[in-house]
Motif scaffolding. Structure first.
Motif, PDB file in Angstrom:
ATOM      1  N   TYR A   1       0.834  -1.194   0.000  1.00 18.22           N
ATOM      2  CA  TYR A   1       0.000   0.000   0.000  1.00 18.22           C
ATOM      3  C   TYR A   1       0.869   1.244   0.000  1.00 18.22           C
ATOM      4  O   TYR A   1       1.821   1.353   0.784  1.00 18.22           O
ATOM      5  CB  TYR A   1      -0.926   0.016   1.212  1.00 18.22           C
ATOM      6  N   LEU A   2       0.560   2.173  -0.884  1.00 16.26           N
ATOM      7  CA  LEU A   2       1.319   3.422  -0.967  1.00 16.26           C
ATOM      8  C   LEU A   2       0.691   4.442  -0.024  1.00 16.26           C
ATOM      9  O   LEU A   2      -0.284   5.105  -0.362  1.00 16.26           O
ATOM     10  CB  LEU A   2       1.312   3.943  -2.412  1.00 16.26           C
ATOM     11  N   SER A   3       1.246   4.558   1.169  1.00 16.58           N
ATOM     12  CA  SER A   3       0.651   5.409   2.197  1.00 16.58           C
ATOM     13  C   SER A   3       0.896   6.893   1.955  1.00 16.58           C
ATOM     14  O   SER A   3       0.153   7.740   2.435  1.00 16.58           O
ATOM     15  CB  SER A   3       1.189   5.017   3.579  1.00 16.58           C
ATOM     16  N   ARG A   4       1.955   7.215   1.206  1.00 15.77           N
ATOM     17  CA  ARG A   4       2.272   8.607   0.933  1.00 15.77           C
ATOM     18  C   ARG A   4       1.910   8.943  -0.505  1.00 15.77           C
ATOM     19  O   ARG A   4       2.265   8.229  -1.434  1.00 15.77           O
ATOM     20  CB  ARG A   4       3.762   8.885   1.174  1.00 15.77           C
ATOM     21  N   TYR A   5       1.179  10.048  -0.669  1.00 16.76           N
ATOM     22  CA  TYR A   5       0.738  10.437  -2.005  1.00 16.76           C
ATOM     23  C   TYR A   5       1.885  11.051  -2.787  1.00 16.76           C
ATOM     24  O   TYR A   5       2.642  11.886  -2.290  1.00 16.76           O
ATOM     25  CB  TYR A   5      -0.409  11.448  -1.924  1.00 16.76           C
ATOM     26  N   LYS A   6       2.010  10.614  -4.029  1.00 15.08           N
ATOM     27  CA  LYS A   6       2.981  11.180  -4.950  1.00 15.08           C
ATOM     28  C   LYS A   6       2.305  11.304  -6.302  1.00 15.08           C
ATOM     29  O   LYS A   6       1.765  10.331  -6.821  1.00 15.08           O
ATOM     30  CB  LYS A   6       4.218  10.284  -5.069  1.00 15.08           C
ATOM     31  N   GLN A   7       2.326  12.513  -6.854  1.00 19.23           N
ATOM     32  CA  GLN A   7       1.646  12.744  -8.117  1.00 19.23           C
ATOM     33  C   GLN A   7       2.241  11.887  -9.221  1.00 19.23           C
ATOM     34  O   GLN A   7       3.450  11.819  -9.392  1.00 19.23           O
ATOM     35  CB  GLN A   7       1.729  14.215  -8.523  1.00 19.23           C
ATOM     36  N   THR A   8       1.356  11.225  -9.947  1.00 23.20           N
ATOM     37  CA  THR A   8       1.767  10.383 -11.069  1.00 23.20           C
ATOM     38  C   THR A   8       1.757  11.200 -12.348  1.00 23.20           C
ATOM     39  O   THR A   8       0.823  11.971 -12.588  1.00 23.20           O
ATOM     40  CB  THR A   8       0.813   9.183 -11.215  1.00 23.20           C
ATOM     41  N   VAL A   9       2.787  11.048 -13.155  1.00 27.69           N
ATOM     42  CA  VAL A   9       2.772  11.595 -14.505  1.00 27.69           C
ATOM     43  C   VAL A   9       2.357  10.482 -15.458  1.00 27.69           C
ATOM     44  O   VAL A   9       1.326  10.537 -16.116  1.00 27.69           O
ATOM     45  CB  VAL A   9       4.144  12.183 -14.896  1.00 27.69           C
ATOM     46  N   GLU A  10       3.137   9.427 -15.506  1.00 32.05           N
ATOM     47  CA  GLU A  10       2.778   8.239 -16.291  1.00 32.05           C
ATOM     48  C   GLU A  10       3.713   7.112 -15.894  1.00 32.05           C
ATOM     49  O   GLU A  10       4.916   7.224 -16.076  1.00 32.05           O
ATOM     50  CB  GLU A  10       2.866   8.520 -17.790  1.00 32.05           C
ATOM     51  N   ASP A  11       3.181   6.048 -15.324  1.00 30.90           N
ATOM     52  CA  ASP A  11       3.960   4.880 -14.921  1.00 30.90           C
ATOM     53  C   ASP A  11       3.419   3.648 -15.631  1.00 30.90           C
ATOM     54  O   ASP A  11       2.205   3.433 -15.670  1.00 30.90           O
ATOM     55  CB  ASP A  11       3.879   4.641 -13.412  1.00 30.90           C
ATOM     56  N   MET A  12       4.316   2.828 -16.140  1.00 33.42           N
ATOM     57  CA  MET A  12       3.914   1.573 -16.770  1.00 33.42           C
ATOM     58  C   MET A  12       4.348   0.406 -15.894  1.00 33.42           C
ATOM     59  O   MET A  12       5.510   0.314 -15.499  1.00 33.42           O
ATOM     60  CB  MET A  12       4.546   1.428 -18.161  1.00 33.42           C
ATOM     61  N   HIS A  13       3.404  -0.472 -15.571  1.00 32.70           N
ATOM     62  CA  HIS A  13       3.677  -1.673 -14.791  1.00 32.70           C
ATOM     63  C   HIS A  13       3.394  -2.882 -15.674  1.00 32.70           C
ATOM     64  O   HIS A  13       2.501  -2.850 -16.526  1.00 32.70           O
ATOM     65  CB  HIS A  13       2.789  -1.739 -13.547  1.00 32.70           C
ATOM     66  N   ARG A  14       4.124  -3.952 -15.442  1.00 31.97           N
ATOM     67  CA  ARG A  14       3.939  -5.144 -16.269  1.00 31.97           C
ATOM     68  C   ARG A  14       3.801  -6.391 -15.399  1.00 31.97           C
ATOM     69  O   ARG A  14       4.641  -6.657 -14.545  1.00 31.97           O
ATOM     70  CB  ARG A  14       5.112  -5.318 -17.236  1.00 31.97           C
ATOM     71  N   GLY A  15       2.738  -7.127 -15.610  1.00 28.64           N
ATOM     72  CA  GLY A  15       2.559  -8.420 -14.968  1.00 28.64           C
ATOM     73  C   GLY A  15       2.647  -9.504 -16.019  1.00 28.64           C
ATOM     74  O   GLY A  15       1.896  -9.488 -16.996  1.00 28.64           O
ATOM     75  N   GLU A  16       3.583 -10.433 -15.852  1.00 22.94           N
ATOM     76  CA  GLU A  16       3.792 -11.511 -16.824  1.00 22.94           C
ATOM     77  C   GLU A  16       3.407 -12.837 -16.173  1.00 22.94           C
ATOM     78  O   GLU A  16       3.901 -13.162 -15.095  1.00 22.94           O
ATOM     79  CB  GLU A  16       5.243 -11.538 -17.300  1.00 22.94           C
ATOM     80  N   TYR A  17       2.542 -13.603 -16.840  1.00 25.02           N
ATOM     81  CA  TYR A  17       2.025 -14.832 -16.274  1.00 25.02           C
ATOM     82  C   TYR A  17       2.257 -16.005 -17.209  1.00 25.02           C
ATOM     83  O   TYR A  17       1.993 -15.917 -18.411  1.00 25.02           O
ATOM     84  CB  TYR A  17       0.532 -14.692 -15.975  1.00 25.02           C
ATOM     85  N   GLU A  18       2.767 -17.105 -16.661  1.00 27.73           N
ATOM     86  CA  GLU A  18       2.960 -18.327 -17.428  1.00 27.73           C
ATOM     87  C   GLU A  18       1.780 -19.262 -17.167  1.00 27.73           C
ATOM     88  O   GLU A  18       1.452 -19.545 -16.014  1.00 27.73           O
ATOM     89  CB  GLU A  18       4.260 -19.022 -17.012  1.00 27.73           C
ATOM     90  N   LEU A  19       1.174 -19.743 -18.223  1.00 28.63           N
ATOM     91  CA  LEU A  19       0.024 -20.623 -18.108  1.00 28.63           C
ATOM     92  C   LEU A  19       0.468 -22.082 -18.160  1.00 28.63           C
ATOM     93  O   LEU A  19       1.549 -22.397 -18.653  1.00 28.63           O
ATOM     94  CB  LEU A  19      -0.965 -20.322 -19.228  1.00 28.63           C
ATOM     95  N   PRO A  20      -0.352 -22.999 -17.634  1.00 29.04           N
ATOM     96  CA  PRO A  20       0.050 -24.412 -17.549  1.00 29.04           C
ATOM     97  C   PRO A  20       0.431 -25.037 -18.884  1.00 29.04           C
ATOM     98  O   PRO A  20       1.265 -25.932 -18.931  1.00 29.04           O
ATOM     99  CB  PRO A  20      -1.202 -25.084 -16.961  1.00 29.04           C
ATOM    100  N   ASP A  21      -0.193 -24.573 -19.986  1.00 25.21           N
ATOM    101  CA  ASP A  21       0.107 -25.169 -21.288  1.00 25.21           C
ATOM    102  C   ASP A  21       1.286 -24.495 -21.971  1.00 25.21           C
ATOM    103  O   ASP A  21       1.563 -24.775 -23.132  1.00 25.21           O
ATOM    104  CB  ASP A  21      -1.126 -25.108 -22.194  1.00 25.21           C
ATOM    105  N   GLY A  22       1.974 -23.602 -21.271  1.00 28.56           N
ATOM    106  CA  GLY A  22       3.111 -22.912 -21.851  1.00 28.56           C
ATOM    107  C   GLY A  22       2.765 -21.578 -22.472  1.00 28.56           C
ATOM    108  O   GLY A  22       3.653 -20.834 -22.891  1.00 28.56           O
TER     109      GLY A  22
END
Length: 245
Positions: free
Chosen positions: A61-82
């Motif tokens: 949790y981000l308890s301190r506020y910080k103004q965002t300009v533009e942030d890119m986050h990436r979640g990469e997931y591997e599935l059972p079939d590859g």
């Protein structure tokens, strides 16, 4: 350091081919599919957009506020079939200072999460404006989820009632809807379940028990990233990967 990511259980995205009456040697090898979706998080300032992303990917949790300009986050997931699923989540500014960046995000994104604070009616009105801007630019078929954050506040402090907001979002607009508390990490998975449902992706989200590798943020200066980004902004790419079972 990022915390545990979320395990994403998704049935095979690769078509199954019947082997009845066919020798295995006659079957062509199936290349694992790579699914990639760009998701943009939008809403007024201080509604908790960055905290929702942080809780989903890093359980922090981000308890301190910080103004965002533009942030890119990436979640990469591997599935059972590859097969692989990548979610590129763009966290945008809630400020009116960057209208060109907002317009660009709308034009290039595949799905949207529009966030408001349930204790601030003006932030709901901003969601209405954003949704109208998206529909005007992209039409009504683009996946949109409306999210009411700060659902942990006492009922008497609410300015936007859940039933009214949900009815308008789902019945009138045809969008997904969820409420959550980024502060208490409640309802965060529901937000992304709604997103995948709107995008017609089968899923089963549950907390992860391990991650494949740790992730650290890295950035490139805005030079060469396009004229829509202010020269003083840094463009962050925060990777987060985990194995799916």
């Amino acid at each position: 350091m990022p915390g545990t990511c979320h395990r994403l259980r998704i049935p095979s995205l690769v078509s199954n081919r019947s082997s009845k009456g066919t020798n295995s040697s006659d079957l062509e090898p199936i290349t694992p599919r790579k699914e990639r979706h760009r998701v943009t998080m939008m809403g007024a300032a201080r509604v908790g957009k960055s905290s929702i992303i942080s809780q989903f990917l890093y359980e922090k949790y981000l308890s301190r506020y910080k103004q965002t300009v533009e942030d890119m986050h990436r979640g990469e997931y591997e599935l059972p079939d590859g097969s692989c699923l990548t979610l590129d989540i763009l966290d945008t500014s809630g400020s009116y200072q960057f209208p060109a960046m907002r317009a660009l995000s709308i034009n290039i994104s595949g799905a949207f999460i529009l966030v408001y604070a349930v204790d601030d009616e003006e932030t709901w009105l901003e969601v209405e404006r954003l949704r109208e801007q998206i529909v005007t630019a992209r039409g009504r078929r683009v996946p949109i989820v409306i999210v009411g954050n700060k659902a942990d506040i006492p009922e008497e402090k609410r300015q936007v009632q859940q039933k009214e907001a949900q009815t308008k979002a789902t019945l009138e607009w045809g969008c997904g809807y969820a409420e959550c508390s980024a502060k208490n990490n409640e309802g965060i998975l529901t937000v992304f379940k709604q997103l995948l449902r709107q995008a017609n992706i089968e899923y089963n989200l549950s907390p992860a028990v391990r991650r494949r590798r740790k992730s650290l943020p890295n950035y490139a200066s805005s030079q060469g990233q396009g004229q829509n980004r202010p020269s003083t902004a840094r463009y962050y790419l925060k990777r987060h990967s985990c194995t799916v079972q």
